[in-house]
Scaffold this active site. Sequence first.
Site, short mmCIF file in Angstrom:
data_model
loop_
_atom_site.label_atom_id
_atom_site.label_comp_id
_atom_site.label_asym_id
_atom_site.label_seq_id
_atom_site.Cartn_x
_atom_site.Cartn_y
_atom_site.Cartn_z
N ASP A 95 8.46 -0.08 -10.99
CA ASP A 95 9.14 -0.96 -11.94
C ASP A 95 10.03 -0.08 -12.81
O ASP A 95 9.95 1.14 -12.80
CB ASP A 95 8.15 -1.80 -12.75
CG ASP A 95 7.19 -0.99 -13.58
OD1 ASP A 95 7.50 0.16 -13.89
OD2 ASP A 95 6.12 -1.51 -13.92
N ASP A 302 1.91 -7.73 -8.31
CA ASP A 302 1.11 -6.57 -8.71
C ASP A 302 0.36 -6.89 -9.98
O ASP A 302 0.76 -7.77 -10.75
CB ASP A 302 2.00 -5.33 -8.94
CG ASP A 302 2.84 -5.47 -10.20
OD1 ASP A 302 2.44 -4.95 -11.26
OD2 ASP A 302 3.92 -6.11 -10.14
N CYS A 340 -18.90 -9.70 0.78
CA CYS A 340 -17.83 -8.71 0.69
C CYS A 340 -18.08 -7.58 1.70
O CYS A 340 -19.22 -7.15 1.89
CB CYS A 340 -17.75 -8.14 -0.73
SG CYS A 340 -16.41 -6.95 -0.95
N CYS A 342 -16.56 -4.52 1.44
CA CYS A 342 -16.08 -3.25 0.88
C CYS A 342 -17.16 -2.17 0.98
O CYS A 342 -18.35 -2.44 1.16
CB CYS A 342 -15.63 -3.41 -0.57
SG CYS A 342 -16.97 -3.48 -1.79
N CYS A 345 -20.12 -2.67 -1.52
CA CYS A 345 -21.09 -3.71 -1.19
C CYS A 345 -21.92 -3.36 0.04
O CYS A 345 -23.06 -3.82 0.18
CB CYS A 345 -20.37 -5.05 -0.99
SG CYS A 345 -19.79 -5.77 -2.54
N HIS A 371 -14.55 -2.23 -5.19
CA HIS A 371 -14.93 -3.61 -4.91
C HIS A 371 -13.86 -4.59 -5.40
O HIS A 371 -13.45 -5.49 -4.65
CB HIS A 371 -16.27 -3.96 -5.57
CG HIS A 371 -16.56 -5.43 -5.51
ND1 HIS A 371 -16.97 -6.06 -4.37
CD2 HIS A 371 -16.43 -6.40 -6.46
CE1 HIS A 371 -17.11 -7.36 -4.61
NE2 HIS A 371 -16.78 -7.57 -5.87
#
Length: 415
Positions: A95, A302, A340, A342, A345, A371
């Site tokens: 940005d 974002d 989940c 991930c 997890c 996570h």
Amino acid sequence: MKHALTFEITDRLEGTLARAGIIHTPHGAIETPAFIVGGTKATVKAITPEQIKEYGGQAVLANTYHLMLRPGTAIIKQAGGLSKFMNWNGPTFTDSGGFQVFSLGVAYKKGIDAVAHTERGDAAKAVKSSDQLVKITERGAHFRSHYDGQKLLMTPESSMELQHEIGADIHMAFDECPAPLAPPYYLVEALERTHAWAERCLTRHQELNKEHEKNGEPLQALYGVVQGARDEKPRKQSAAFLGARDFDGYGIGGVFETSEIPTVVKWVDETLPDDKPRHLLGMGAQPADLFLGVEYGVDTFDCVAPTRQARNGALYTYDGRINIINTRYKTDFAPIDGECDCYTCLHYTRAYINHLFKSDEILGATLASIHNERFVVRTVDQIRQSLKDKTFFELKKRFLHRYYGDTPPVGVIVE
């Protein structure tokens, strides 16, 4: 001159502005809609670039304001650009630094969202907040570094030069993001200034891309940033003005509540060119924003909320957000979320992560951040697939009902 990116739309959802597509950049493709991971200072807090890739992150967004201060854009250029500097081999965004100049630069740790205002005619005068200072003129923004108080100037031209040194695939034009409660006369002034700065950004950007082309270097893309506060006429005016210019895509700037996405974002996306990508800058921290943003025409967005909230113990689950620091999780040996996939997890329990936070251990922030980022990225992946399968509304209803139950955000209807 050829463009630095191409965008193809592969699927549309009838009766909405939603679409799925692919943005092609010099560092790879981004399947849209996509969540762009917030890497403000050329790092995603508490997570390595390898972990970002592992949990499905497609691209990273860094901040020009922060990188110009530390380590300095010349050092990033010397390292070979943002991707090589941070060891991230995928697409990158930057940005412009405009929001930070007008908020952090003025009100760093002061609880002020953006530039304060006084009487009519004072828009170009210094606005002080303790030892901070910003002065907005037609030339650019004069401000002080929040690190050491050094006086600095950012202009549309210097923002382009800084971003080209950083070397991301996609840049944002330097705009003015006025305070949400700024008086009407100032919103008009800020919008006119944003449009004038956008044209100056585009001119300098094209000059720099000619140099890249001459040197056999990858071209860099530029998005114009639509402003106009919360009002329909200036938002559409800004979208029409920028949409008529030769930008590679468009950013939607401003500070939104979840309930404003179906109006403000819709006004913008109905007006912008259909064949170019649209990015919602700094979207809110609500999972509902993901669904609403896509439904009303956003291709990428974002937000730093997933890692920021994770570092404070706030974790997303498909049954709502939990505070892992709560005593109830001290003896809870289940994963954060049983659905989940991930790393956290699959390998750790709520009890262990509760222990890490209670003990002020750094690993807690890392596991929590992995996570939350995976949760958001996976949700957007599911949204993208639902556009292809034409099951978007079923997914939206099921997800929001589970996540919010009977207390959805204001303006969000869970049928």
